[in-house]
Enzyme design. Sequence first.
Site, PDB file in Angstrom:
ATOM      1  N   TYR A  37       0.827  -1.001  -0.036  1.00  0.00           N
ATOM      2  CA  TYR A  37       0.277  -0.160  -0.107  1.00  0.00           C
ATOM      3  C   TYR A  37       0.673   1.026  -0.161  1.00  0.00           C
ATOM      4  O   TYR A  37       0.904   2.212  -0.726  1.00  0.00           O
ATOM      5  CB  TYR A  37      -1.260  -0.430   1.111  1.00  0.00           C
ATOM      6  CG  TYR A  37      -1.700   1.249   1.361  1.00  0.00           C
ATOM      7  CD1 TYR A  37      -2.654   2.071   0.603  1.00  0.00           C
ATOM      8  CD2 TYR A  37      -1.791   2.358   2.552  1.00  0.00           C
ATOM      9  CE1 TYR A  37      -3.612   2.898   0.760  1.00  0.00           C
ATOM     10  CE2 TYR A  37      -2.159   3.332   2.613  1.00  0.00           C
ATOM     11  CZ  TYR A  37      -2.811   3.760   2.095  1.00  0.00           C
ATOM     12  OH  TYR A  37      -3.119   5.008   1.941  1.00  0.00           O
ATOM     13  N   ALA A  38       1.680   1.576   1.066  1.00  0.00           N
ATOM     14  CA  ALA A  38       2.578   2.061   1.193  1.00  0.00           C
ATOM     15  C   ALA A  38       3.712   2.881  -0.365  1.00  0.00           C
ATOM     16  O   ALA A  38       3.484   4.009  -0.692  1.00  0.00           O
ATOM     17  CB  ALA A  38       3.652   2.058   2.143  1.00  0.00           C
TER      18      ALA A  38
END
Length: 337
Positions: A152-153
């Site tokens: 996600y990051a």
Amino acid sequence: MRALVTGSAGFVGHALSRRLLSRGCRVTGFDGFSDYYDVELKRMRHRDLARFDGFTEVEAQLQTPGALIDAFAAAKPDLVFHLAAQAGVRYSLINPGSYVDANLVGTANLLEAVRAHPVRHLMVASTSSAYGGNTQMPFRETDRSVTPLTLYAASKIATEAMAHSYAHLFSVPTTAFRFFTVYGPWGRPDMALFLFTQKILAGEPIEVFGEGAAERDFTYIDDLVDAILRLSECPPPLPSQGAPVGEADSLSDVAPYRLVNIGGGRPVRLDAMIAALEMSLGRKAHRILKPLPPGDVVRTHASTELLETLIGHVPETPLETGIAAFVAWYREHYRDA
């Protein structure tokens, strides 16, 4: 003023669209209604927006070829707020493909739509998770972001990088803003405040990761929306036409692009947040203490220097006030006695 908001049925997208509409703007809300969490809640948000005459709904996925190009052609937006994304730190361990589709392919499609239909200012949502393994606090926009802890990051860092490249190549004024733990009415059911409220009222135990000692820079939704709108009035200049506003400025040397934190700069321990929630609910929680799961960080802390320089203030709603507002909304929405 015409605005296009991707993710308009999401938590932040709904609040931002509602504020724009209340100001008399025309808003095209683009959302695919993914089933990552309760779709009916998302439908309710769009029904809330449909009460305004200036709202137009487009139901489509970011990654669907041509969908964004068609939406841009019809809306002719002055401003674009790109909020749609596959969210969630822990979910990226379960379904990584959804992050590639929505956050990478979807953002690429959005940037191509902006290229075909230039806008006054492109606003791109990112996340404090992009700071990853950084340990120096507070997190500053000029810090290197090269140690993402989850896909996600990583996908949001890629979103920022893609937006920068289009800003450089096609002179698109672009601001990427990193959220810090947003909460408030109409919030996401997968986030701690919503989950804790639901379980405490049901008499069920809550799982407290980091054993309550983890700290988060909580940001109330109204403060966040206010900051986004104020930033939208400050498009980054072309390199030949402007200079950084100070040492904290992340303004690119080669593009009309800037990265800005949106947070209050006041980290709060998770156990203190739970105590404030217990006070608002009038009930005590049964806590099950657990270690941090993979991908989570011990602390987030936003530097607010650049935000304050650009818009004159930072998020300031006290956590107790924001939690009380969420609880009031939750009780009304779910008819809790």
